[in-house]
Design an enzyme around this catalytic site. Structure first.
Site, mmCIF file in Angstrom:
data_model
loop_
_atom_site.group_PDB
_atom_site.id
_atom_site.type_symbol
_atom_site.label_atom_id
_atom_site.label_comp_id
_atom_site.label_asym_id
_atom_site.label_seq_id
_atom_site.Cartn_x
_atom_site.Cartn_y
_atom_site.Cartn_z
ATOM 1 N N GLN A 146 -24.006 15.391 3.183
ATOM 2 C CA GLN A 146 -25.270 15.233 2.471
ATOM 3 C C GLN A 146 -25.889 13.885 2.830
ATOM 4 O O GLN A 146 -25.182 12.884 2.926
ATOM 5 C CB GLN A 146 -25.025 15.305 0.964
ATOM 6 C CG GLN A 146 -26.280 15.143 0.115
ATOM 7 C CD GLN A 146 -26.033 15.510 -1.346
ATOM 8 O OE1 GLN A 146 -25.939 16.681 -1.680
ATOM 9 N NE2 GLN A 146 -25.925 14.511 -2.219
ATOM 10 N N THR A 147 -27.199 13.893 3.047
ATOM 11 C CA THR A 147 -27.929 12.646 3.272
ATOM 12 C C THR A 147 -28.936 12.465 2.148
ATOM 13 O O THR A 147 -29.420 13.433 1.564
ATOM 14 C CB THR A 147 -28.658 12.650 4.625
ATOM 15 O OG1 THR A 147 -29.611 13.719 4.655
ATOM 16 C CG2 THR A 147 -27.671 12.812 5.770
ATOM 17 N N ASN A 148 -29.265 11.213 1.863
ATOM 18 C CA ASN A 148 -30.224 10.928 0.799
ATOM 19 C C ASN A 148 -30.818 9.541 1.042
ATOM 20 O O ASN A 148 -30.171 8.674 1.647
ATOM 21 C CB ASN A 148 -29.543 10.969 -0.564
ATOM 22 C CG ASN A 148 -30.525 11.047 -1.718
ATOM 23 O OD1 ASN A 148 -31.717 11.231 -1.528
ATOM 24 N ND2 ASN A 148 -30.023 10.880 -2.935
ATOM 25 N N GLY A 159 -34.830 13.013 -6.112
ATOM 26 C CA GLY A 159 -33.712 13.100 -5.178
ATOM 27 C C GLY A 159 -34.181 13.633 -3.845
ATOM 28 O O GLY A 159 -34.818 14.689 -3.784
ATOM 29 N N ARG A 160 -33.911 12.930 -2.777
ATOM 30 C CA ARG A 160 -34.362 13.344 -1.441
ATOM 31 C C ARG A 160 -33.168 13.824 -0.608
ATOM 32 O O ARG A 160 -33.039 13.501 0.570
ATOM 33 C CB ARG A 160 -35.093 12.190 -0.758
ATOM 34 C CG ARG A 160 -36.401 11.831 -1.461
ATOM 35 C CD ARG A 160 -37.166 10.738 -0.734
ATOM 36 N NE ARG A 160 -38.492 10.571 -1.316
ATOM 37 C CZ ARG A 160 -38.750 9.754 -2.344
ATOM 38 N NH1 ARG A 160 -37.766 9.035 -2.881
ATOM 39 N NH2 ARG A 160 -39.971 9.667 -2.833
ATOM 40 N N GLU A 169 -31.370 2.707 -1.312
ATOM 41 C CA GLU A 169 -30.166 3.267 -0.692
ATOM 42 C C GLU A 169 -30.521 4.168 0.478
ATOM 43 O O GLU A 169 -31.587 4.790 0.493
ATOM 44 C CB GLU A 169 -29.338 4.084 -1.701
ATOM 45 C CG GLU A 169 -28.456 3.243 -2.586
ATOM 46 C CD GLU A 169 -27.283 4.028 -3.171
ATOM 47 O OE1 GLU A 169 -26.923 5.078 -2.610
ATOM 48 O OE2 GLU A 169 -26.739 3.577 -4.186
ATOM 49 N N TRP A 208 -19.092 16.359 -10.291
ATOM 50 C CA TRP A 208 -20.269 16.981 -9.687
ATOM 51 C C TRP A 208 -20.095 17.472 -8.255
ATOM 52 O O TRP A 208 -20.835 18.360 -7.810
ATOM 53 C CB TRP A 208 -21.431 15.992 -9.684
ATOM 54 C CG TRP A 208 -21.209 14.812 -8.771
ATOM 55 C CD1 TRP A 208 -20.570 13.653 -9.065
ATOM 56 C CD2 TRP A 208 -21.606 14.695 -7.397
ATOM 57 N NE1 TRP A 208 -20.536 12.818 -7.970
ATOM 58 C CE2 TRP A 208 -21.167 13.436 -6.938
ATOM 59 C CE3 TRP A 208 -22.294 15.539 -6.527
ATOM 60 C CZ2 TRP A 208 -21.390 12.993 -5.628
ATOM 61 C CZ3 TRP A 208 -22.515 15.093 -5.216
ATOM 62 C CH2 TRP A 208 -22.073 13.828 -4.781
ATOM 63 N N ASP A 223 -28.019 7.020 2.429
ATOM 64 C CA ASP A 223 -26.673 7.562 2.212
ATOM 65 C C ASP A 223 -26.265 8.642 3.203
ATOM 66 O O ASP A 223 -27.026 9.571 3.464
ATOM 67 C CB ASP A 223 -26.580 8.238 0.827
ATOM 68 C CG ASP A 223 -26.935 7.310 -0.320
ATOM 69 O OD1 ASP A 223 -26.733 6.107 -0.175
ATOM 70 O OD2 ASP A 223 -27.403 7.816 -1.347
ATOM 71 N N GLU A 235 -23.084 11.124 2.575
ATOM 72 C CA GLU A 235 -22.011 11.482 1.654
ATOM 73 C C GLU A 235 -21.302 12.714 2.194
ATOM 74 O O GLU A 235 -21.948 13.687 2.598
ATOM 75 C CB GLU A 235 -22.558 11.780 0.254
ATOM 76 C CG GLU A 235 -23.054 10.543 -0.465
ATOM 77 C CD GLU A 235 -23.540 10.860 -1.861
ATOM 78 O OE1 GLU A 235 -23.084 10.210 -2.802
ATOM 79 O OE2 GLU A 235 -24.390 11.778 -2.000
ATOM 80 N N ARG A 288 -36.460 22.424 -8.713
ATOM 81 C CA ARG A 288 -36.631 21.008 -9.044
ATOM 82 C C ARG A 288 -38.087 20.577 -8.953
ATOM 83 O O ARG A 288 -38.541 19.750 -9.741
ATOM 84 C CB ARG A 288 -35.784 20.142 -8.105
ATOM 85 C CG ARG A 288 -34.289 20.315 -8.292
ATOM 86 C CD ARG A 288 -33.523 19.592 -7.214
ATOM 87 N NE ARG A 288 -33.609 18.155 -7.343
ATOM 88 C CZ ARG A 288 -33.185 17.309 -6.406
ATOM 89 N NH1 ARG A 288 -32.689 17.763 -5.275
ATOM 90 N NH2 ARG A 288 -33.277 16.015 -6.599
ATOM 91 N N GLY A 297 -20.815 21.845 -8.632
ATOM 92 C CA GLY A 297 -21.286 21.258 -9.879
ATOM 93 C C GLY A 297 -20.179 20.777 -10.793
ATOM 94 O O GLY A 297 -20.372 20.691 -12.008
#
Length: 333
Positions: free
Chosen positions: A127-129, A139-140, A110, A205, A112, A114, A283, A209
């Site tokens: 948000q990018t991933n 998770g990046r 993927e 989420w 992304d 978002e 994390r 959260g």
């Protein structure tokens, strides 16, 4: 004549080289919706405007909605202009992304964008991933505060994906670059993907959260899409051969960014980056191998959120990484 022609040819070469490198979406043809996309889910919640160039995606209590590209792609530049819903948008998620989850359920890739809604008076967040080969355990994500109101007007969001790098752009300004490294291995997206756009309920989420849910009193939430660009190497799903294997495109796929664009990216990140997985000490005790640590960036984020990026008690919130249920969950809503 020769004296004047040489500068002209040199200028033409520079223009072509800049196009090849820069990734500016202004240089690529814009498609009608039905030239490149099909509805994905949502029935009447996907509305194609009369001009054929724009689509509205609605989210209401019944369902979200989305569309998907007709073709599979292996690398390219992909872009759309998007106008997001306004007012109270907590729990609302608008996504513009590439995925092959329908083909590779357990090891999909993927890339992304978002857009995460918020309570009234608070700004949308972006948000990018990225991940490859189903590597959702790492998770990046990176998250940014927007420097404009994305609900007031259209803004252009673009993804450049090549064999060696991925660049995310907002209004043709790069905000993030991910370079493929040897240590990433299959974690770098490398299999053919289709492009998706969806609006869906991320109440569990998306805002603090899951503290703030979608309030359907304000529905329908409407995300508007236009200026579609799909400039990539199409892939035959049966033969897995790419169009770029057989012919050169008249406008090449860009290969990176110019020094000017890099300077703009660095300036923008100084002002608007609010989260990067590379500096998240909760994390990751040790940053993932592909991270290039920028001491100035690390210090800015530590001052912004000393718990996540420095030392302190465990942060109440949590950055979520997904195998993205945005089609399956929304379609069954």
């Amino acid at each position: 004549m020769v004296f004047f022609r040489i500068p002209f040819l040199f200028a033409s070469f520079l223009c072509f080289f800049s196009l090849l490198v820069s990734g500016s979406s202004r240089n690529f043809p814009i498609l009608d919706f039905e030239e490149g996309y099909n509805p994905l889910f949502g029935d009447d919640n996907l509305v194609l405007l009369k001009d054929g160039k724009s689509v509205h995606l609605h989210l209401d209590e019944r369902t979200g909605s989305g569309f998907v590209s007709q073709d599979l792609y292996l690398h390219g530049l992909f872009s759309a202009s998007i106008k997001l819903p306004s007012d109270y948008t907590a729990g609302v998620v608008v996504a513009f992304y590439m995925s092959n989850g329908d083909m590779f359920a357990k090891n999909h890739d993927e890339i992304d964008f978002e857009f995460l809604g918020n309570i009234r008076g608070k700004d949308w967040r972006i948000q990018t991933n990225i991940y490859g080969n189903g590597s959702t355990s790492i998770g990046r994500e990176e998250r940014y505060g927007l420097w404009f109101d994305p609900s007031e007007d259209f803004h252009e969001y673009s993804i450049l994906w090549t064999e060696s790098l991925i660049i995310f752009y907002v209004d043709n300004v790069p905000i993030r670059e991910v370079k493929r490294t040897a240590t990433m291995g299959g974690d770098f997206p490398s299999k053919p993907m289709t492009l998706y756009a969806t609006i869906w309920d991320g109440s569990t989420w998306a805002t603090n959260g899951g503290k703030y849910k979608v309030n359907y009193k304000y529905a329908p939430y409407i995300a508007e899409f236009s200026d579609f660009i799909l400039h990539g190497c199409t892939v035959d799903p049966t033969e897995q051969s790419s169009s770029c294997d057989h012919s050169q495109k008249s406008i090449p796929i860009p290969s990176g960014m110019t020094p000017s664009q890099r300077a703009k990216m660095e300036s923008l990140r100084k002002k608007h980056l609010t989260y990067s997985y590379c500096y998240d000490r909760i994390r990751y005790k040790t940053p993932p191998s592909e991270c290039v640590i920028n001491p100035d960036e690390a210090e800015r984020l530590r001052l912004f959120d000393p718990v996540t990026f420095g030392k302190g008690r465990r942060h109440r919130g949590k950055i979520h990484h997904h195998s993205h249920p945005r089609q399956a969950e929304s379609a069954s809503a």
